[in-house]
Motif scaffolding. Sequence first.
Motif, mmCIF file in Angstrom:
data_model
loop_
_atom_site.group_PDB
_atom_site.id
_atom_site.type_symbol
_atom_site.label_atom_id
_atom_site.label_comp_id
_atom_site.label_asym_id
_atom_site.label_seq_id
_atom_site.Cartn_x
_atom_site.Cartn_y
_atom_site.Cartn_z
ATOM 1 N N HIS A 1 65.662 -8.995 42.460
ATOM 2 C CA HIS A 1 64.943 -8.592 43.874
ATOM 3 C C HIS A 1 63.602 -8.484 43.631
ATOM 4 O O HIS A 1 63.010 -8.181 42.762
ATOM 5 C CB HIS A 1 65.635 -7.337 44.081
ATOM 6 N N PRO A 2 62.767 -8.968 44.561
ATOM 7 C CA PRO A 2 61.384 -9.212 44.475
ATOM 8 C C PRO A 2 60.794 -7.867 44.130
ATOM 9 O O PRO A 2 59.776 -7.823 43.559
ATOM 10 C CB PRO A 2 61.075 -9.691 45.988
ATOM 11 N N ARG A 3 61.253 -6.778 44.812
ATOM 12 C CA ARG A 3 60.497 -5.641 44.507
ATOM 13 C C ARG A 3 60.705 -5.066 43.317
ATOM 14 O O ARG A 3 59.940 -4.383 42.777
ATOM 15 C CB ARG A 3 61.105 -4.280 45.706
ATOM 16 N N ILE A 4 61.827 -5.161 42.768
ATOM 17 C CA ILE A 4 62.144 -4.720 41.240
ATOM 18 C C ILE A 4 61.334 -5.550 40.347
ATOM 19 O O ILE A 4 60.861 -5.173 39.396
ATOM 20 C CB ILE A 4 63.805 -4.999 41.089
ATOM 21 N N LYS A 5 61.307 -7.093 40.482
ATOM 22 C CA LYS A 5 60.621 -7.885 39.730
ATOM 23 C C LYS A 5 59.061 -7.388 39.640
ATOM 24 O O LYS A 5 58.393 -7.398 38.668
ATOM 25 C CB LYS A 5 60.669 -9.204 40.319
ATOM 26 N N LYS A 6 58.481 -6.853 40.838
ATOM 27 C CA LYS A 6 56.992 -6.577 40.675
ATOM 28 C C LYS A 6 56.847 -5.302 39.995
ATOM 29 O O LYS A 6 55.949 -5.301 39.465
ATOM 30 C CB LYS A 6 56.639 -6.309 42.465
ATOM 31 N N ALA A 7 57.983 -4.137 40.273
ATOM 32 C CA ALA A 7 57.832 -3.162 39.591
ATOM 33 C C ALA A 7 57.806 -3.510 38.004
ATOM 34 O O ALA A 7 57.175 -2.588 37.295
ATOM 35 C CB ALA A 7 58.625 -2.099 39.894
ATOM 36 N N LEU A 8 58.769 -4.053 37.495
ATOM 37 C CA LEU A 8 58.725 -4.574 36.170
ATOM 38 C C LEU A 8 57.700 -5.485 35.541
ATOM 39 O O LEU A 8 57.435 -5.249 34.454
ATOM 40 C CB LEU A 8 60.077 -5.261 35.983
ATOM 41 N N ASP A 9 57.315 -6.368 36.263
ATOM 42 C CA ASP A 9 56.000 -6.878 36.006
ATOM 43 C C ASP A 9 54.794 -5.962 35.767
ATOM 44 O O ASP A 9 54.002 -5.999 34.932
ATOM 45 C CB ASP A 9 55.411 -8.055 37.180
ATOM 46 N N LYS A 10 54.736 -4.970 36.764
ATOM 47 C CA LYS A 10 53.511 -4.032 36.546
ATOM 48 C C LYS A 10 54.015 -3.018 35.422
ATOM 49 O O LYS A 10 52.978 -2.666 34.479
ATOM 50 C CB LYS A 10 53.654 -2.892 37.921
ATOM 51 N N ALA A 11 55.136 -2.390 34.944
ATOM 52 C CA ALA A 11 55.365 -1.816 33.769
ATOM 53 C C ALA A 11 55.514 -2.414 32.582
ATOM 54 O O ALA A 11 55.511 -1.716 31.688
ATOM 55 C CB ALA A 11 56.694 -1.097 34.197
ATOM 56 N N GLY A 12 55.583 -4.033 32.708
ATOM 57 C CA GLY A 12 55.867 -4.951 31.507
ATOM 58 C C GLY A 12 54.872 -4.322 30.212
ATOM 59 O O GLY A 12 55.348 -4.122 29.103
ATOM 60 N N LYS A 13 53.704 -4.202 30.394
ATOM 61 C CA LYS A 13 52.638 -4.128 29.157
ATOM 62 C C LYS A 13 53.065 -2.755 28.692
ATOM 63 O O LYS A 13 53.002 -2.565 27.631
ATOM 64 C CB LYS A 13 51.257 -4.409 29.770
ATOM 65 N N TYR A 14 53.548 -1.756 29.345
ATOM 66 C CA TYR A 14 53.807 -0.457 28.932
ATOM 67 C C TYR A 14 54.953 -0.259 28.307
ATOM 68 O O TYR A 14 55.140 0.422 27.281
ATOM 69 C CB TYR A 14 53.806 0.808 30.149
ATOM 70 N N ILE A 15 55.899 -0.899 28.914
ATOM 71 C CA ILE A 15 57.206 -1.261 28.332
ATOM 72 C C ILE A 15 57.239 -1.834 26.874
ATOM 73 O O ILE A 15 57.573 -1.348 25.679
ATOM 74 C CB ILE A 15 58.285 -1.940 29.026
ATOM 75 N N ALA A 16 56.518 -2.783 26.778
ATOM 76 C CA ALA A 16 56.084 -3.795 25.420
ATOM 77 C C ALA A 16 55.298 -2.644 24.416
ATOM 78 O O ALA A 16 55.717 -2.568 23.268
ATOM 79 C CB ALA A 16 55.165 -4.827 25.559
ATOM 80 N N LYS A 17 54.468 -1.914 24.828
ATOM 81 C CA LYS A 17 53.623 -1.093 23.778
ATOM 82 C C LYS A 17 54.625 0.184 23.469
ATOM 83 O O LYS A 17 54.759 0.374 22.315
ATOM 84 C CB LYS A 17 52.289 -0.389 24.803
ATOM 85 N N PHE A 18 55.297 0.446 24.232
ATOM 86 C CA PHE A 18 56.466 1.484 23.728
ATOM 87 C C PHE A 18 57.451 0.974 22.980
ATOM 88 O O PHE A 18 57.481 1.786 21.702
ATOM 89 C CB PHE A 18 57.029 2.242 25.093
ATOM 90 N N LEU A 19 57.733 0.162 23.170
ATOM 91 C CA LEU A 19 58.882 -0.481 22.213
ATOM 92 C C LEU A 19 58.303 -1.124 21.053
ATOM 93 O O LEU A 19 58.853 -0.920 19.851
ATOM 94 C CB LEU A 19 59.563 -1.714 23.028
ATOM 95 N N GLY A 20 57.019 -1.557 20.827
ATOM 96 C CA GLY A 20 56.338 -1.845 19.688
ATOM 97 C C GLY A 20 56.022 -0.538 18.796
ATOM 98 O O GLY A 20 56.412 -0.565 17.657
ATOM 99 N N VAL A 21 55.781 0.660 19.511
ATOM 100 C CA VAL A 21 55.718 1.820 18.672
ATOM 101 C C VAL A 21 56.922 2.318 18.124
ATOM 102 O O VAL A 21 56.934 2.771 16.886
ATOM 103 C CB VAL A 21 54.942 2.797 19.498
ATOM 104 N N PHE A 22 57.871 2.324 18.969
ATOM 105 C CA PHE A 22 59.265 2.561 18.569
ATOM 106 C C PHE A 22 59.659 1.686 17.392
ATOM 107 O O PHE A 22 60.255 2.487 16.783
ATOM 108 C CB PHE A 22 60.171 2.479 19.768
#
Length: 70
Positions: free
Chosen positions: A36-57
């Motif tokens: 869904h476009p809204r969900i995709k947009k939110a995931l794109d915005k949060a993507g770098k934070y998710i990647a950093k969190f998972l990297g640290v984890f």
Amino acid sequence: VVIKPNTPFHWEVIYALEILLISVTWFCTLTIILSHPRIKKALDKAGKYIAKFLGVFLIGFGLALAFLKR
């Protein structure tokens, strides 16, 4: 759930079809929601934070495994 050895074959097939139907339904629903476009947009915005969190984890998890006593 454990299927007993004396379960009739047609019930085993029904159980297998039920598991298949549930899995297909789940993944199709998940695909529709995540595309869904809204969900995709939110995931794109949060993507770098998710990647950093998972990297640290994962680094922390790797260190924990490295120093784990056997």
